[in-house]
Design a protein around this motif. Structure first.
Motif, PDB file in Angstrom:
ATOM      1  N   ARG A   1      68.307 -21.968  15.730  1.00 45.97           N
ATOM      2  CA  ARG A   1      68.940 -22.958  14.847  1.00 45.97           C
ATOM      3  C   ARG A   1      70.462 -22.956  15.008  1.00 45.97           C
ATOM      4  O   ARG A   1      71.093 -24.000  14.944  1.00 45.97           O
ATOM      5  CB  ARG A   1      68.561 -22.690  13.389  1.00 45.97           C
ATOM      6  N   GLN A   2      71.027 -21.785  15.229  1.00 47.41           N
ATOM      7  CA  GLN A   2      72.473 -21.710  15.457  1.00 47.41           C
ATOM      8  C   GLN A   2      72.848 -22.436  16.747  1.00 47.41           C
ATOM      9  O   GLN A   2      73.814 -23.193  16.789  1.00 47.41           O
ATOM     10  CB  GLN A   2      72.942 -20.259  15.516  1.00 47.41           C
TER      11      GLN A   2
ATOM     12  N   ALA B   1      72.637 -26.139  16.165  1.00 50.29           N
ATOM     13  CA  ALA B   1      73.764 -26.624  15.362  1.00 50.29           C
ATOM     14  C   ALA B   1      75.025 -26.741  16.218  1.00 50.29           C
ATOM     15  O   ALA B   1      75.755 -27.731  16.130  1.00 50.29           O
ATOM     16  CB  ALA B   1      73.999 -25.708  14.167  1.00 50.29           C
TER      17      ALA B   1
ATOM     18  N   ARG C   1      76.859 -30.255  17.046  1.00 52.82           N
ATOM     19  CA  ARG C   1      78.231 -30.426  16.547  1.00 52.82           C
ATOM     20  C   ARG C   1      79.239 -30.644  17.673  1.00 52.82           C
ATOM     21  O   ARG C   1      80.046 -31.568  17.638  1.00 52.82           O
ATOM     22  CB  ARG C   1      78.650 -29.200  15.718  1.00 52.82           C
TER      23      ARG C   1
ATOM     24  N   GLU D   1      78.397 -32.891  10.012  1.00 48.27           N
ATOM     25  CA  GLU D   1      77.507 -31.914   9.384  1.00 48.27           C
ATOM     26  C   GLU D   1      76.307 -32.561   8.704  1.00 48.27           C
ATOM     27  O   GLU D   1      75.196 -32.031   8.757  1.00 48.27           O
ATOM     28  CB  GLU D   1      78.289 -31.059   8.386  1.00 48.27           C
TER      29      GLU D   1
ATOM     30  N   ILE E   1      73.713 -33.386  11.298  1.00 44.51           N
ATOM     31  CA  ILE E   1      73.101 -32.150  11.797  1.00 44.51           C
ATOM     32  C   ILE E   1      72.095 -31.631  10.775  1.00 44.51           C
ATOM     33  O   ILE E   1      70.988 -31.222  11.133  1.00 44.51           O
ATOM     34  CB  ILE E   1      74.178 -31.092  12.099  1.00 44.51           C
TER      35      ILE E   1
ATOM     36  N   VAL F   1      74.247 -25.884   7.384  1.00 44.53           N
ATOM     37  CA  VAL F   1      74.849 -26.199   8.688  1.00 44.53           C
ATOM     38  C   VAL F   1      76.186 -25.478   8.816  1.00 44.53           C
ATOM     39  O   VAL F   1      76.478 -24.880   9.858  1.00 44.53           O
ATOM     40  CB  VAL F   1      75.025 -27.719   8.863  1.00 44.53           C
TER      41      VAL F   1
END
Length: 51
Positions: A4-5, A8, A12, A19, A22, A33
């Motif tokens: 997930r990181q 993101a 981004r 945000e 996202i 986020v």
């Protein structure tokens, strides 16, 4: 760095999404986020400092 990181960070900085977009894409809140991005960037900084 978790999946997930990574997602993101990609959304981004590669796709330049805000945000809110996202959060919608990941199915979470905008605050989540922010947290994901903060932790991901901290991890990247640690890696860069090691080299």
């Amino acid at each position: 760095m978790g999946r997930r990181q990574r997602a993101a960070v990609f959304l981004r900085f590669y796709l330049d999404l805000p945000e809110a977009a996202i959060a919608e894409a990941l199915g979470c809140r905008p605050g989540t986020v922010k947290s994901l991005l903060h932790r991901a960037l901290a991890t990247l900084r640690e890696h860069l400092d090691e080299h």
